[in-house]
Design a protein around this motif. Sequence first.
Motif, PDB file in Angstrom:
ATOM      1  N   ILE A 171      35.783  25.461 -43.251  1.00  0.00           N
ATOM      2  CA  ILE A 171      35.259  26.779 -42.735  1.00  0.00           C
ATOM      3  C   ILE A 171      36.032  27.869 -43.285  1.00  0.00           C
ATOM      4  CG2 ILE A 171      34.456  27.972 -41.115  1.00  0.00           C
ATOM      5  CD1 ILE A 171      34.893  25.839 -39.673  1.00  0.00           C
ATOM      6  N   THR A 187      38.564  20.761 -39.829  1.00  0.00           N
ATOM      7  CA  THR A 187      38.021  21.802 -40.053  1.00  0.00           C
ATOM      8  C   THR A 187      37.799  22.851 -40.001  1.00  0.00           C
ATOM      9  OG1 THR A 187      36.623  19.818 -38.248  1.00  0.00           O
ATOM     10  CG2 THR A 187      35.164  21.860 -38.482  1.00  0.00           C
ATOM     11  N   LEU A 188      38.742  23.460 -39.360  1.00  0.00           N
ATOM     12  CA  LEU A 188      38.827  25.153 -39.467  1.00  0.00           C
ATOM     13  C   LEU A 188      39.380  25.877 -40.546  1.00  0.00           C
ATOM     14  CD1 LEU A 188      40.813  26.024 -35.680  1.00  0.00           C
ATOM     15  CD2 LEU A 188      37.793  26.634 -36.846  1.00  0.00           C
ATOM     16  N   PHE A 234      33.757  29.059 -32.736  1.00  0.00           N
ATOM     17  CA  PHE A 234      32.986  29.433 -33.329  1.00  0.00           C
ATOM     18  C   PHE A 234      31.952  30.056 -32.810  1.00  0.00           C
ATOM     19  CE2 PHE A 234      28.969  29.739 -35.751  1.00  0.00           C
ATOM     20  CZ  PHE A 234      29.278  30.582 -37.048  1.00  0.00           C
ATOM     21  N   ALA A 258      35.506  28.040 -47.454  1.00  0.00           N
ATOM     22  CA  ALA A 258      33.853  28.037 -47.598  1.00  0.00           C
ATOM     23  C   ALA A 258      33.670  29.025 -47.535  1.00  0.00           C
ATOM     24  CB  ALA A 258      33.679  26.287 -47.072  1.00  0.00           C
ATOM     25  N   THR A 259      34.435  29.836 -46.272  1.00  0.00           N
ATOM     26  CA  THR A 259      33.644  31.356 -46.457  1.00  0.00           C
ATOM     27  C   THR A 259      34.923  32.374 -46.937  1.00  0.00           C
ATOM     28  OG1 THR A 259      35.397  31.381 -44.410  1.00  0.00           O
ATOM     29  CG2 THR A 259      32.524  30.883 -44.146  1.00  0.00           C
ATOM     30  N   LEU A 268      38.815  33.251 -37.164  1.00  0.00           N
ATOM     31  CA  LEU A 268      38.930  32.438 -37.243  1.00  0.00           C
ATOM     32  C   LEU A 268      40.580  31.585 -38.077  1.00  0.00           C
ATOM     33  CD1 LEU A 268      36.509  29.841 -39.064  1.00  0.00           C
ATOM     34  CD2 LEU A 268      38.581  30.125 -40.285  1.00  0.00           C
TER      35      LEU A 268
END
Length: 291
Positions: free
Chosen positions: A52, A48-49, A231, A55-56, A179
Motif C-alpha cells: 500500500i 500488505t502495508l 486504515f 502504491a500510494t 501508514l
Amino acid sequence: MIKRHMGSIYLILAASIWGGMYVVSKLVLAIISPIELIWLRYLVALFTLGLIGVATRQSWKIQTKDIPVVFSIGIIGYFISIWAQFVGTKFSSAQMGAVITSATPAFMVIFARILLREKITSRKVLSVCLATIGVLLIVGIGDVGKSSQIGGVILGIAALTWALMSVLIKKVPSDYSQLVITTYAILIATVAMTPFAIAQIKLDELHLLMQPIAWGGILYLGIVSTAGAFFFWNKGLQMVDATRGGLYFFFQPLVGTLLGWFFLGEQVGVAFWIGTLLILGGVLLAIKEEA
C-alpha cells in the motif's frame, strides 16, 4: 454530511473487525502458540502495508529525534500489548478479551495526564474508577476457572499498555503518514519478537499451518484486522472528531461478545454483563468529557 456519514462507517468497520479478531484468535490459538500467531500476523501485515505504501508513494523518511517514540510504540503497543491480548484471550474467552481491552480509552486519561499534562476532571476520575471496577469484576468472576482469571489479568495489562501506546502516538509529529508510522512500529515489534517466535516453532507441527482455520485466520488477522482496520480507523478519525469517534470503539466488545456466543458457544453470565456495563459506562464518561 456525506463526509460525516462515511467517517462513521469507517470507524464502525474498524471496531467491528477488532471485535471479531478475538473470535478468530481463539480458534487459531488452538493450533499454534500466541507468539507464533502474532509474528505471522505481522509478517502478513508488513507485506500488505508495504504494498500500500509503495502504491500510494508514501515518504518513508523519519527524523532521528522521532525514532525513540516510534520504537516505544512498536515495543509497548505492537509487541507487549498485542502479545498480552492473544495470551489473555487464549486463557479466557473472546468476550472477556473484547470487553476488558475496551477499557483502554478510560485508562488513556491517566497517561494523558502524565505524558501530555492534560487536565484530570472529576468525570475522568469517575470513568477510570468505573472501568477499573468493571475489569476487576470480570476478572474475579466466581464461576470461572483460575485459568480464565489469569487470562483476565493479562488482558488488563493489554488494555493498559495499549492506552499508553495510544497516548505516545500523540507525540509523533502530525506531518508523518500514519501508514508509515504504523509500518515502522510493526517492523520494530516483528524484529523484537522474532527470536521468541522462532524458538516456539516446532518443525514437526508445521503441517498444522496448512489447515484452513490456521492460514485463513492468519490472513484475516494480518490483512483485515491489522492493515485494514488500522486504515479504516485512521481514515474515519480524519472525518470525525476524536471525541465522537471514540464512541464507535463500543462496537468492538459488542461484536466480540456476539460472535463469541454465536461461533464459540461461550456463555455470558450476569457478573460478566455487570462488569461490561461498568466498563462501557466508564469509557463513555471519558470520551464524552468536554475540554
